[in-house]
Design an enzyme around this catalytic site. Structure first.
Site, PDB file in Angstrom:
ATOM      1  N   CYS A  58       0.843  -1.190   0.000  1.00 30.99           N
ATOM      2  CA  CYS A  58       0.000   0.000   0.000  1.00 30.99           C
ATOM      3  C   CYS A  58       0.885   1.250   0.000  1.00 30.99           C
ATOM      4  CB  CYS A  58      -0.897  -0.008   1.244  1.00 30.99           C
ATOM      5  SG  CYS A  58      -1.925   1.467   1.417  1.00 30.99           S
ATOM      6  N   CYS A 109      -5.064   0.568   6.469  1.00 29.34           N
ATOM      7  CA  CYS A 109      -5.281   2.024   6.561  1.00 29.34           C
ATOM      8  C   CYS A 109      -6.584   2.494   5.921  1.00 29.34           C
ATOM      9  CB  CYS A 109      -4.110   2.788   5.959  1.00 29.34           C
ATOM     10  SG  CYS A 109      -3.988   2.701   4.156  1.00 29.34           S
ATOM     11  N   CYS A 131      -8.439  -4.927 -10.099  1.00 25.44           N
ATOM     12  CA  CYS A 131      -8.020  -3.808 -10.939  1.00 25.44           C
ATOM     13  C   CYS A 131      -7.581  -2.687  -9.991  1.00 25.44           C
ATOM     14  CB  CYS A 131      -9.206  -3.397 -11.808  1.00 25.44           C
ATOM     15  SG  CYS A 131      -8.837  -2.137 -13.005  1.00 25.44           S
TER      16      CYS A 131
END
Length: 147
Positions: A58, A109, A131
């Protein structure tokens, strides 16, 4: 998918932060996508045609999300994965734009990653296409891990 609303209450995530903290940490484009559920233009992300060995984390909190072994070429213009690291993402029904889609967010998060599409017939073990916006990801090269 644009919105002025953030993805969720920051206290509900292990790596949650206030919107002011996110604004200082993220670029304006990262904030628009990760925190306001935006989408980058197809074919513009740096990881669409990226196939090195490693982990995609991330971009907001650096939590591992996808292994490169689950990435495949879908032709959609965004990085595509057929499965996430167990427990790394959350799925939510997204009814924007008059259609039903499955939004995916970082479970650490709450950052918006993209959408999951099912039953498209890709020759993958799950018949799913995650995606994901490139800007929502950071790649960690397996060869340089721990250096």
């Amino acid at each position: 998918m644009g919105s002025s609303e953030s993805t969720a209450n920051p206290e509900s995530f292990p790596k949650g932060k206030s919107e002011a903290e996110w604004r200082t940490q993220l670029s304006p484009e990262q904030f628009r996508i990760l925190r306001q559920k935006g989408t980058e233009r197809p074919g513009t992300g740096k990881y669409d045609s990226h196939y090195e060995t490693g982990t995609y984390n991330c971009a907001g909190c650096d939590a591992p999300l996808y292994k490169s072994s689950t990435k495949f070429k879908s032709g959609c213009g965004w990085p595509a994965f057929f499965d996430a690291i167990p427990g790394a993402i959350n799925r939510h029904v997204d009814s924007s734009f008059g259609m039903k889609r499955i939004e995916i967010t970082c479970s650490s998060c709450g950052g918006h990653l993209g959408h999951v599409f099912q039953g498209e017939g890709f020759p993958t073990p799950t018949d799913e296409r995650h995606c994901v916006n490139s800007i929502s990801l950071n790649f960690h090269d397996e060869k340089n891990a721990g250096k």
